[in-house]
Scaffold this active site. Structure first.
Site, mmCIF file in Angstrom:
data_model
loop_
_atom_site.group_PDB
_atom_site.id
_atom_site.type_symbol
_atom_site.label_atom_id
_atom_site.label_comp_id
_atom_site.label_asym_id
_atom_site.label_seq_id
_atom_site.Cartn_x
_atom_site.Cartn_y
_atom_site.Cartn_z
ATOM 1 N N ASN A 174 0.893 -0.980 -0.391
ATOM 2 C CA ASN A 174 -0.200 -0.203 0.532
ATOM 3 C C ASN A 174 1.134 1.499 0.217
ATOM 4 O O ASN A 174 0.161 2.451 -0.249
ATOM 5 C CB ASN A 174 -1.584 -0.209 1.051
ATOM 6 C CG ASN A 174 -1.787 1.062 1.666
ATOM 7 O OD1 ASN A 174 -2.415 2.064 1.237
ATOM 8 N ND2 ASN A 174 -0.612 1.949 2.860
ATOM 9 N N LYS A 197 1.072 4.263 -11.087
ATOM 10 C CA LYS A 197 -0.391 3.223 -10.154
ATOM 11 C C LYS A 197 -1.365 2.772 -11.544
ATOM 12 O O LYS A 197 -1.150 1.997 -10.544
ATOM 13 C CB LYS A 197 -1.168 4.501 -9.773
ATOM 14 C CG LYS A 197 -0.396 5.232 -8.252
ATOM 15 C CD LYS A 197 -0.597 4.183 -7.113
ATOM 16 C CE LYS A 197 -0.381 4.454 -5.595
ATOM 17 N NZ LYS A 197 -0.267 4.207 -4.781
ATOM 18 N N THR A 252 -6.435 11.310 4.626
ATOM 19 C CA THR A 252 -4.904 11.265 4.837
ATOM 20 C C THR A 252 -4.026 11.957 4.617
ATOM 21 O O THR A 252 -4.327 13.248 4.583
ATOM 22 C CB THR A 252 -4.445 9.763 4.524
ATOM 23 O OG1 THR A 252 -4.313 10.452 2.732
ATOM 24 C CG2 THR A 252 -6.086 8.477 4.049
ATOM 25 N N TYR A 286 2.490 10.176 -11.236
ATOM 26 C CA TYR A 286 1.621 9.368 -10.542
ATOM 27 C C TYR A 286 0.882 8.369 -11.479
ATOM 28 O O TYR A 286 0.261 7.299 -10.888
ATOM 29 C CB TYR A 286 1.050 10.100 -9.475
ATOM 30 C CG TYR A 286 -0.062 9.913 -8.248
ATOM 31 C CD1 TYR A 286 0.520 8.968 -7.200
ATOM 32 C CD2 TYR A 286 -1.176 9.489 -8.425
ATOM 33 C CE1 TYR A 286 -0.429 8.483 -6.144
ATOM 34 C CE2 TYR A 286 -2.011 9.496 -7.249
ATOM 35 C CZ TYR A 286 -1.341 8.392 -5.900
ATOM 36 O OH TYR A 286 -2.302 7.793 -5.523
HETATM 37 N N1 NAP Z 1 -5.427 8.978 0.240
HETATM 38 C C1 NAP Z 1 -6.808 9.104 -0.656
HETATM 39 O O1 NAP Z 1 -7.017 9.325 -1.290
HETATM 40 C C2 NAP Z 1 -6.058 7.788 -1.637
HETATM 41 C C3 NAP Z 1 -6.287 8.115 -3.049
HETATM 42 C C4 NAP Z 1 -6.139 6.928 -3.947
HETATM 43 C C5 NAP Z 1 -4.789 6.316 -3.252
HETATM 44 N N2 NAP Z 1 -3.969 6.182 -2.887
HETATM 45 C C6 NAP Z 1 -3.661 5.395 -2.218
HETATM 46 O O2 NAP Z 1 -2.899 4.944 -0.937
HETATM 47 C C7 NAP Z 1 -2.163 4.665 -0.514
HETATM 48 C C8 NAP Z 1 -2.001 5.496 0.739
HETATM 49 O O3 NAP Z 1 -2.186 6.138 1.012
HETATM 50 P P1 NAP Z 1 -2.736 7.687 2.219
HETATM 51 O O4 NAP Z 1 -3.824 8.251 1.456
HETATM 52 O O5 NAP Z 1 -3.164 6.732 3.265
HETATM 53 O O6 NAP Z 1 -1.508 7.848 2.348
HETATM 54 P P2 NAP Z 1 -0.168 8.497 3.502
HETATM 55 O O7 NAP Z 1 -1.152 9.148 5.367
HETATM 56 O O8 NAP Z 1 0.865 9.685 3.558
HETATM 57 O O9 NAP Z 1 0.530 7.152 3.838
HETATM 58 C C9 NAP Z 1 1.593 7.119 2.962
HETATM 59 C C10 NAP Z 1 1.887 5.457 3.094
HETATM 60 O O10 NAP Z 1 3.151 5.363 2.223
HETATM 61 C C11 NAP Z 1 4.628 4.935 2.899
HETATM 62 N N3 NAP Z 1 5.566 5.090 2.022
HETATM 63 C C12 NAP Z 1 5.500 6.006 1.107
HETATM 64 N N4 NAP Z 1 6.415 6.227 0.866
HETATM 65 C C13 NAP Z 1 7.408 5.682 1.172
HETATM 66 C C14 NAP Z 1 8.633 4.869 0.905
HETATM 67 N N5 NAP Z 1 9.546 5.161 -0.072
HETATM 68 N N6 NAP Z 1 9.472 3.527 1.673
HETATM 69 C C15 NAP Z 1 8.010 3.136 1.935
HETATM 70 N N7 NAP Z 1 6.751 4.174 3.069
HETATM 71 C C16 NAP Z 1 6.745 4.936 2.403
HETATM 72 C C17 NAP Z 1 4.508 6.455 3.686
HETATM 73 O O11 NAP Z 1 4.650 6.224 4.946
HETATM 74 P P3 NAP Z 1 6.528 7.071 5.514
HETATM 75 O O12 NAP Z 1 6.587 8.694 4.938
HETATM 76 O O13 NAP Z 1 6.603 6.615 7.205
HETATM 77 O O14 NAP Z 1 7.332 5.932 4.737
HETATM 78 C C18 NAP Z 1 2.993 5.707 4.706
HETATM 79 O O15 NAP Z 1 2.785 4.889 5.408
HETATM 80 C C19 NAP Z 1 -0.856 4.923 -1.692
HETATM 81 O O16 NAP Z 1 -0.097 4.595 -2.165
HETATM 82 C C20 NAP Z 1 -1.488 6.338 -2.084
HETATM 83 O O17 NAP Z 1 -1.555 6.694 -3.600
HETATM 84 C C21 NAP Z 1 -4.395 6.908 -1.597
#
Ligand code: NAP
Length: 234
Positions: A90, A161, A192, A157
């Site tokens: 994720n 994805k 988030t 992005y």
């Molecule tokens: N929020 C939305 O509406 C939304 C929509 C579509 C897709 N997504 C996807 O959902 C996923 C989770 O995102 P989120 O919305 O929950 O945002 P978030 O709270 O920023 O979470 C992102 C997570 O990924 C980790 N991460 C980022 N880069 C990393 C790296 N190089 N190595 C290891 N860990 C890494 C971060 O941890 P650290 O910073 O501690 O490493 C954090 O735990 C992502 O793949 C995002 O693209 C989210």
């Protein structure tokens, strides 16, 4: 019976947002967890919360772009809990926001590394462990961006994805005979750090469902979980 009773799961991107919420649900659904991200302190708090609630989790801090981290996560699942059944890959980020004509090559490569190459590396090490276990389930977090909506400034992005959709289909076809299901979750509008919004963080029940007992015929799919936001044109 709970969705994930007796299962061992890896969750990346567990230090915040969707991954953190999913970790708590997976643990409540009976899974023992290996949780990963770069921020060690946040992972430590999560492990403590899960322990306080009667679950079991171990944290491994690291960067999903690194092959060694992906190998290590599987090793820890096997050493600590005896094997691997479930992976929620994720971790991700949105990277440099720029129109494609203005995007730097570094920004482009960074997105591919964080969101797509990490997925390949995760699967590369998770698949043999799941085959050894007799089956499993892998879910990658993709997005509605580049699937149901083109968004200016998000070319790298979206492309990184969208690449997950292809990887999921090939993995699902390769691994069906091994009793391993592979799917992508396409969230949107989830409150988030990556996408701050003024509403409650919804439960990530769908991902627990996909991994669980009642989704045994679900594989090779890319499943929207965005409350309809990406198809609403009104
Ligand atoms: N929020 C939305 O509406 C939304 C929509 C579509 C897709 N997504 C996807 O959902 C996923 C989770 O995102 P989120 O919305 O929950 O945002 P978030 O709270 O920023 O979470 C992102 C997570 O990924 C980790 N991460 C980022 N880069 C990393 C790296 N190089 N190595 C290891 N860990 C890494 C971060 O941890 P650290 O910073 O501690 O490493 C954090 O735990 C992502 O793949 C995002 O693209 C989210």
């Amino acid at each position: 019976m709970r969705h994930l009773d007796g299962k061992v799961a890896i969750i990346t991107g567990a230090s915040s947002g969707i991954g953190r919420a999913a970790a708590k649900i997976f643990a409540a659904e009976g899974a023992r967890l290996v949780v990963a991200a770069r921020r060690e302190a946040e992972l430590g708090m999560l492990v403590e919360e899960i322990g306080d609630a009667g679950g079991e989790a171990v944290a491994v801090a690291g960067d999903v772009r690194e092959e060694a981290l992906n190998r290590r996560l599987v090793e820890v699942a096997v050493e600590r809990f005896g094997g691997l059944d479930v992976a929620f890959n994720n971790a991700g980020s949105t990277g440099e926001s720029a129109l494609v004509a203005d995007l730097s090559l570094d920004g482009w490569n960074e997105m591919l590394a964080v969101n797509l190459t990490s997925a390949f590396l995760a699967a590369k090490y998770q698949v043999p462990a799941m085959i050894a276990r007799g089956g499993g389930s892998i879910v990658f977090t993709s997005t509605f961006v580049g699937h149901t909506a083109g968004m200016p400034g998000m070319g790298a992005y979206a492309a990184s994805k969208a690449g997950l959709t292809g990887l999921v289909q090939v993995l699902a076809a390769e691994l069906g005979p091994k009793n391993i299901r592979v799917n992508a979750l396409l969230p949107g509008g989830t409150d988030t750090a990556l996408n701050p919004a003024n509403f409650e963080n919804p439960d990530m029940q769908l991902v627990a469902f996909i991994h669980g007992l009642h989704a045994s015929f679900v594989t090779g799919t890319s499943m929207l979980a965005d409350g309809g936001v990406s198809i609403n044109r009104t």
